[in-house]
Scaffold this motif. Structure first.
Motif, mmCIF file in Angstrom:
data_model
loop_
_atom_site.group_PDB
_atom_site.id
_atom_site.type_symbol
_atom_site.label_atom_id
_atom_site.label_comp_id
_atom_site.label_asym_id
_atom_site.label_seq_id
_atom_site.Cartn_x
_atom_site.Cartn_y
_atom_site.Cartn_z
ATOM 1 N N UNK C 159 49.141 43.874 41.651
ATOM 2 C CA UNK C 159 48.073 43.951 40.650
ATOM 3 C C UNK C 159 47.162 42.717 40.632
ATOM 4 N N UNK C 160 47.598 41.641 41.294
ATOM 5 C CA UNK C 160 46.715 40.476 41.365
ATOM 6 C C UNK C 160 45.442 40.799 42.146
ATOM 7 N N UNK C 161 45.567 41.767 43.080
ATOM 8 C CA UNK C 161 44.425 42.087 43.935
ATOM 9 C C UNK C 161 43.250 42.646 43.152
ATOM 10 N N UNK C 162 43.536 43.667 42.331
ATOM 11 C CA UNK C 162 42.457 44.299 41.572
ATOM 12 C C UNK C 162 41.742 43.257 40.709
ATOM 13 N N UNK C 163 42.556 42.349 40.142
ATOM 14 C CA UNK C 163 41.982 41.309 39.284
ATOM 15 C C UNK C 163 41.057 40.389 40.089
ATOM 16 N N UNK C 164 41.516 39.965 41.259
ATOM 17 C CA UNK C 164 40.688 39.069 42.074
ATOM 18 C C UNK C 164 39.424 39.784 42.554
ATOM 19 N N UNK C 165 39.568 41.041 42.954
ATOM 20 C CA UNK C 165 38.390 41.773 43.425
ATOM 21 C C UNK C 165 37.383 41.951 42.286
ATOM 22 N N UNK C 166 37.887 42.215 41.066
ATOM 23 C CA UNK C 166 36.983 42.369 39.921
ATOM 24 C C UNK C 166 36.225 41.069 39.657
ATOM 25 N N UNK C 167 36.940 39.947 39.764
ATOM 26 C CA UNK C 167 36.289 38.649 39.543
ATOM 27 C C UNK C 167 35.263 38.373 40.634
ATOM 28 N N UNK C 168 35.582 38.747 41.871
ATOM 29 C CA UNK C 168 34.628 38.555 42.966
ATOM 30 C C UNK C 168 33.368 39.392 42.713
ATOM 31 N N UNK C 169 33.577 40.591 42.221
ATOM 32 C CA UNK C 169 32.456 41.461 41.873
ATOM 33 C C UNK C 169 31.606 40.819 40.781
ATOM 34 N N UNK C 170 32.258 40.359 39.716
ATOM 35 C CA UNK C 170 31.549 39.660 38.624
ATOM 36 C C UNK C 170 30.741 38.476 39.151
ATOM 37 N N UNK C 171 31.329 37.757 40.130
ATOM 38 C CA UNK C 171 30.655 36.567 40.661
ATOM 39 C C UNK C 171 29.534 36.945 41.626
#
Lengths: 266, 266, 266, 266
Positions: C159-171
């Motif tokens: 589940x860390x992946x979805x979180x990191x990808x979401x943050x990358x998207x936000x950035x």
């Protein structure tokens, strides 16, 4: 010579060679055995033949303690994560702290205290026994662990001890520090009520006291010997085992050559 | 036996002892010299007397290289910051990477390649010379550094070499790998136009090839030997030097016993 | 300036301060968050707010992986032998080799190769898919392990992946390297027939590519983060556990605070 | 659960995640800054905003101390010998012993002793001054070095101190331990006749006391911060410098970006 100039008493290189404590390394190669050159570097002088044999024996006695030793397990863990051989060995070396592999120095200190205290009195058996009681009481009061006594693994007396003591006897060491170690064993029994027989660290400590080995380098002697076993375990891990495995500290067995006797020398 | 059960071929402990490759450690103590027990752990069998002597000689040749060696400097730096002896030695050990102390393994590989290539042909001097040219060309193309050749410090030939070669001759090694090493020296000259004479790492590598030493543990042999010097330097730093000093890598001199000859054996 | 004079581009001390890449450390303290000063040291410039947030997130994601991680076990083993905290942490750090903790760098390399290869062609989805096939084929031929794909522990998607990808998207990262990573996942499936989904190392690698993080320091970023967990485990071992215990790599459980939600910010 | 079962209070992995002290790591990523998650792992709870800011500030203040720090030099020495990045960083970490980087813990201990002693009396300025005299006298009698006071390098007051004190003031810490540290400064002057002003280690120690940071992990906090600088130096050595160079500890200069101001936030 600049502001940062400094001096060493160990060794130096010249244009065409290396000198160890004043001896030409080239003359040492093939003439003086490795454990004796170690003694030269550590203690400053070449050992007598008797001391040379004892140093070699202590190093062999310490070379490995099977796959369950903490230092072997840490080195295997590092190797299993992909560390190269030297880094894995360093991880093993770092595991040799105050409980594992550093016991010899503490034991030497206690043994010397007993010998000095007894000598200041009559030096008799009673004086030594009394001195040992005093040292045990002082160490217990300071909550300092008296290393070198009590077994962790071997149910019976560790057979390495009898061998080392026999070699010390052959080498005709004076015996004062061996007596101090035995006196400490008795004092511990009186003080704790428990059997805490001298162990391999204590025996090594007593013999190193007998031959005047520098106390600050006693753990170093153990480290040189034991890193050999650590490197063998790390290399086996790298070459034979799957990476990233869970390394059980107890559930392992031996699959090498069966028990065998030393070849009879021709 | 659980899911995590694993096996080792090195050693195991029993209720009253330790077995190394099937031999009782107690029988080894005081009977087989330390470098030979190291060989037993690393190579699986006890060495012949000739091999035993060569292993001992190589270990003595590697025991120290003066205060300016990177591993000695790193260990002193750690000790100067307040690291205990074992941690300081680990810092020194970690300094032995691909440029410092790891050259023997690479050189063994190249030397073996030459010998195998030459043997597949006639095995003649010409075949060996040709094989060496091939190996040098391949390593240069792969941009791989050919360790074991070329001096860093000694202007003239390192005198340790002649000593090691003489001992190898005495031990009656077949000589095929020594010839391969010399062939590599010639091939390097032809390829680079520079004199890159075999050095101590190359000589050690050739001799280890001659005695069938496991290539993956050749750097380990060096590490056991050299950690002795590292520990001596770290201990001198701890005992004799002010903490947190700036350690100049060049501006140091030797203040130990003056040059002296080995005592004549009685 | 002497013969040994050398230069650094990282930092220097002056009579009354320290400069990091030209910035006064005093101005950074309390103004720029630690992960951003890390980025400054590693990459040479201060990060944009978006990059700053991603670096922080990646460091949090890597801070610990429970008591069964090899680095935590090695640090505990060293601590259990009596190593002081820093030496125990070093043993843990040494465990982070090519299989454990060093995967990010390899994955970055593969991801960059795919992106570059695809860009040289049209840059289309087809081109990227084709480029990924090429890179997978090359790595397999070179018998090089393609890190960053496939799970070791988590059965479902980490589940860390979805979180990191979401943050990358936000950035608002460009997304080219994320697409390359997904293309590699597809190519691996085609080549091996197995599901080897992108894992936390691969996701970290893709995001670090997106933000131009220096590839040679990607493992270093992981080490700074993870040594935090290593130190916490080593300290718990020193403070709470009996010395010299056998540390089972699997048979452990959690006895800390029960599962809880983050406090709602006021 | 077998005989070797053990428990941790730090963290655990589940089938689909990692929990840190009861919090889901995924929730922490991108929400709680890295230094605060470090605090959670080390101290057991999430920090208040004020404490979070101080932890971050202390970590930034410790991130690097230029190329002449012993830990940077040891890491460069290892890197220069060919050690990979992680092994070089470990060599640097091992250099942080009792003189370098371990001062904070000792200083915390002395500061706490002063505060406790003063509180047992009236807690007045006089009581604190008297308590400081007592602690200084006791440490000197025990021949224990009182870390955290006295400069090694900075001629004037280290400007990091004023910054940290200002941030502590902003965070509204109670101030009792800061007062104890100042009392120690005065007591040292009275006892030694020398100006030994509080230094960065002493200031860090006082602030960590103020926020209740676990004393056994204070050096760990420093290690996480400083290994960042160590890794940057090791990487620069690997990437930019010739192997096996003699690394002068003093004769180096800075060749990076010129002095510059922080960008004004938009």
């Amino acid at each position: 010579m600049g502001d940062l100039h400094w001096e060493t008493k160990l060794s130096h290189t010249t244009e065409n060679g290396i000198q160890i404590r004043g001896y030409d390394l080239v003359q040492l190669i093939g003439t003086v055995p490795f454990p004796s050159v170690l003694y030269l570097l550590f203690a400053g002088e070449l050992p007598t033949p008797g001391i040379a044999k004892l140093i070699d024996a202590i190093m062999v006695a310490s070379i490995d303690h099977g796959p369950g030793a903490p230092s072997a397990l840490a080195a295997r863990t590092a190797a299993s994560g992909g560390a190269p051989l030297g880094a894995a060995a360093a991880a093993g070396l770092l595991t040799m702290g105050k409980y594992h592999g550093a016991a010899v120095q503490d034991a030497m200190e206690a043994i010397r205290q007993v010998a000095e205290l007894a000598n200041r009195e009559s030096g008799s058996v009673e004086a030594m026994s009394h001195a040992a009681d005093t040292v045990v009481a002082e160490w217990r009061q300071a909550r300092r662990r008296l290393s070198g006594f009590g077994h962790r693994q071997h149910k019976q007396q560790d057979p390495r001890l009898a061998r080392l003591f026999a070699l010390a006897h052959e080498a005709k060491v004076p015996g004062n520090y061996l007596a101090s170690a035995l006196a400490l064993e008795g004092a511990l029994k009186r003080s704790t009520g428990k059997d805490l027989p001298i162990n391999i660290d204590g025996a090594t400590a007593a013999i190193l006291c007998e031959i005047g080995f520098p106390i600050s380098l006693s753990n170093a002697l153990f480290m040189v010997a034991r890193i050999t076993g650590i490197l063998a375990h790390a290399n086996e891990e790298i070459e034979q085992m799957p990476p990233m495995r869970r390394i059980d500290p107890v559930d392992h067995s031996y699959a090498g050559p069966a028990d065998r006797d030393l070849p009879v020398p021709p």
